[in-house]
Motif scaffolding. Sequence first.
Motif, PDB file in Angstrom:
ATOM      1  N   ALA A  95      -0.243  -3.999   8.291  1.00  0.00           N
ATOM      2  CA  ALA A  95      -0.944  -3.179   9.123  1.00  0.00           C
ATOM      3  C   ALA A  95      -1.816  -2.245   8.490  1.00  0.00           C
ATOM      4  N   SER A  96      -1.751  -2.052   7.117  1.00  0.00           N
ATOM      5  CA  SER A  96      -2.430  -0.991   6.227  1.00  0.00           C
ATOM      6  C   SER A  96      -3.892  -1.504   6.011  1.00  0.00           C
ATOM      7  N   PHE A  97      -4.034  -2.968   5.943  1.00  0.00           N
ATOM      8  CA  PHE A  97      -5.310  -3.599   5.745  1.00  0.00           C
ATOM      9  C   PHE A  97      -6.082  -3.781   6.951  1.00  0.00           C
ATOM     10  N   SER A  98      -6.582  -2.771   7.549  1.00  0.00           N
ATOM     11  CA  SER A  98      -7.447  -3.117   8.715  1.00  0.00           C
ATOM     12  C   SER A  98      -8.649  -3.579   8.472  1.00  0.00           C
ATOM     13  N   PHE A  99      -9.297  -4.144   9.224  1.00  0.00           N
ATOM     14  CA  PHE A  99     -10.845  -4.838   8.928  1.00  0.00           C
ATOM     15  C   PHE A  99     -11.674  -3.928   8.314  1.00  0.00           C
ATOM     16  N   GLU A 100     -11.609  -2.558   8.607  1.00  0.00           N
ATOM     17  CA  GLU A 100     -12.423  -1.644   8.204  1.00  0.00           C
ATOM     18  C   GLU A 100     -12.113  -1.305   6.739  1.00  0.00           C
ATOM     19  N   ARG A 101     -10.757  -1.200   6.479  1.00  0.00           N
ATOM     20  CA  ARG A 101     -10.407  -1.134   4.945  1.00  0.00           C
ATOM     21  C   ARG A 101     -10.905  -2.356   4.099  1.00  0.00           C
ATOM     22  N   LEU A 102     -10.548  -3.529   4.661  1.00  0.00           N
ATOM     23  CA  LEU A 102     -11.066  -5.003   4.036  1.00  0.00           C
ATOM     24  C   LEU A 102     -12.481  -4.836   3.678  1.00  0.00           C
ATOM     25  N   HIS A 103     -13.157  -4.754   4.795  1.00  0.00           N
ATOM     26  CA  HIS A 103     -14.808  -4.312   4.380  1.00  0.00           C
ATOM     27  C   HIS A 103     -15.066  -3.364   3.277  1.00  0.00           C
ATOM     28  N   ALA A 104     -14.444  -2.308   3.247  1.00  0.00           N
ATOM     29  CA  ALA A 104     -14.588  -1.441   2.178  1.00  0.00           C
ATOM     30  C   ALA A 104     -14.160  -2.005   0.886  1.00  0.00           C
ATOM     31  N   ILE A 105     -13.121  -2.546   0.771  1.00  0.00           N
ATOM     32  CA  ILE A 105     -12.563  -3.209  -0.580  1.00  0.00           C
ATOM     33  C   ILE A 105     -13.628  -4.096  -1.050  1.00  0.00           C
ATOM     34  N   ASN A 106     -14.141  -5.127  -0.102  1.00  0.00           N
ATOM     35  CA  ASN A 106     -15.046  -6.148  -0.427  1.00  0.00           C
ATOM     36  C   ASN A 106     -16.414  -5.453  -1.053  1.00  0.00           C
ATOM     37  N   ALA A 107     -16.878  -4.583  -0.038  1.00  0.00           N
ATOM     38  CA  ALA A 107     -18.149  -3.808  -0.320  1.00  0.00           C
ATOM     39  C   ALA A 107     -18.072  -3.159  -1.693  1.00  0.00           C
TER      40      ALA A 107
ATOM     41  N   ARG B 114     -15.737 -16.256   5.232  1.00  0.00           N
ATOM     42  CA  ARG B 114     -15.564 -15.030   5.128  1.00  0.00           C
ATOM     43  C   ARG B 114     -14.324 -14.356   5.157  1.00  0.00           C
ATOM     44  N   PHE B 115     -13.806 -13.616   4.848  1.00  0.00           N
ATOM     45  CA  PHE B 115     -12.373 -12.851   4.796  1.00  0.00           C
ATOM     46  C   PHE B 115     -12.067 -12.441   6.112  1.00  0.00           C
ATOM     47  N   VAL B 116     -13.025 -12.490   7.197  1.00  0.00           N
ATOM     48  CA  VAL B 116     -12.735 -11.943   8.670  1.00  0.00           C
ATOM     49  C   VAL B 116     -12.223 -13.136   9.440  1.00  0.00           C
ATOM     50  N   ASP B 117     -12.530 -14.454   8.799  1.00  0.00           N
ATOM     51  CA  ASP B 117     -12.154 -15.546   9.541  1.00  0.00           C
ATOM     52  C   ASP B 117     -10.473 -15.647   9.593  1.00  0.00           C
ATOM     53  N   SER B 118      -9.884 -16.307  10.588  1.00  0.00           N
ATOM     54  CA  SER B 118      -8.458 -16.303  10.720  1.00  0.00           C
ATOM     55  C   SER B 118      -7.695 -17.128   9.509  1.00  0.00           C
ATOM     56  N   GLY B 119      -8.603 -18.441   8.855  1.00  0.00           N
ATOM     57  CA  GLY B 119      -7.812 -18.971   7.972  1.00  0.00           C
ATOM     58  C   GLY B 119      -8.984 -19.321   7.086  1.00  0.00           C
ATOM     59  N   PRO B 120      -9.573 -18.594   6.164  1.00  0.00           N
ATOM     60  CA  PRO B 120     -10.875 -18.769   5.203  1.00  0.00           C
ATOM     61  C   PRO B 120     -10.388 -20.059   4.274  1.00  0.00           C
TER      62      PRO B 120
ATOM     63  N   SER C 290      -1.264 -15.614   7.572  1.00  0.00           N
ATOM     64  CA  SER C 290      -0.322 -14.478   7.398  1.00  0.00           C
ATOM     65  C   SER C 290      -1.059 -13.222   7.076  1.00  0.00           C
ATOM     66  N   THR C 291      -2.301 -13.273   6.470  1.00  0.00           N
ATOM     67  CA  THR C 291      -2.893 -11.855   6.146  1.00  0.00           C
ATOM     68  C   THR C 291      -4.014 -11.663   7.100  1.00  0.00           C
ATOM     69  N   PHE C 292      -4.306 -12.387   8.031  1.00  0.00           N
ATOM     70  CA  PHE C 292      -5.277 -12.012   9.239  1.00  0.00           C
ATOM     71  C   PHE C 292      -4.497 -11.186  10.254  1.00  0.00           C
ATOM     72  N   VAL C 293      -3.128 -11.485  10.529  1.00  0.00           N
ATOM     73  CA  VAL C 293      -2.468 -10.699  11.457  1.00  0.00           C
ATOM     74  C   VAL C 293      -1.625  -9.648  10.775  1.00  0.00           C
TER      75      VAL C 293
END
Length: 388
Positions: free
Chosen positions: A356-368, A291-297, A255-258
């Motif tokens: 929709a506000s948590f794009s992969f780009e934003r998630l990368h920035a949050i974790n970085a 990693r957080f980019v997996d469909s279900g870490p 539910s947090t992947f899509v």
Amino acid sequence: FGGALVFVPFETAAGDAVVAVDCAKEGLTSITHHRCSGRKQKAGGLVGDSSTELVLDAIAANHQALRGKRLVTCNHFDIDAFLSVAALALQPATRERQRALLAEAARIGDFRELRYDALADSGHPESATVDLALKLCCLLNTLEREAFARPFETRDHDKWSFFLADERVRRLVALGDAEASRPVWEPEYTRVVAECRRLRDPSMSQIEHFADIGLVAVTTPEPVHYYALFSVVGDCDIVAACYSSGRYEVEQRYSTFVEITSRPVFPRLCMTRLARILREIAPTEHWGANRFVDSGPLLRIDLPGERTLNKAERYGHPFERPIFASRIPQTHFVAAVCSFFRSGLAQQKLKREAGASFSFERLHAINAGMNWSAVNAAVKGSVAAASA
């Protein structure tokens, strides 16, 4: 299914007459809950958590994404993908009659969210729909395993012609007739219902929600079916499952992947960092996570020198895979997990937002941008406090 749109294989799908569902393809109009980037574009302005719900919303709204479309395609097979196609392949009157069933089954199949309390309450207005939707999911699951293999164990190409032609599937989807396929769906259905009851029995299981971080800790003796496990999570998107003898898993749900639209979600923090901390707390234990980019870490212990679980095993139900024991006491483990997410979210003042506000780009920035040393200290401090 006899409706207006006909399924075509993804590899050959092209042109303005084709709509892609539950996926995206460059050059095609897409209706999907998946995040899209680059030149892959999807229809906007639709409401729904599953792709099936988005398709149904598009049909109801006569959305421009469907205008002039005669063909439908998808790049994979799963329950949400199949029902997205079925919604477009059914005759309009049949689709409208079965609309609630399609949406409910897509939610159970894709998010593993079974509304068991509605199913078990015969007076609930949606009890019969949830019950039939569970039977439909169990039918599709069992047929896939028997005719092909578990999800992610084989290519999906041949599954489409099989399922779109299967009379048992057609009767349940189009007519709501589950009796003809009872021998197929009943074993899995019976297991799910029994395990839902076990999880609600306080003498056998305990459920603790941590709403401030969107996490639920589920304590029960043995691993269960996902439909049962996620039937108790509510709107929590992180599940810490605690089984007997110190066997633990933590999962960040799909539910947090899509991009779901029904409620806000927290952003994903990368659990590989939590696995590293747990290895420091218990140096003899081989903790790992996706990693957080997996469909279900999934965070869990793997045996040293052994291969980690593959995608099919991680997607499979907890009772189907080995779960190894930890020497970390459960109270310490739950404290560590909660502290990891609580500290990380607080550090960047992260709140629930629209998916929709948590794009992969934003998630990368949050974790970085995370101060992981501070998170590490907070987790170890919480374990020390739990030990006191």
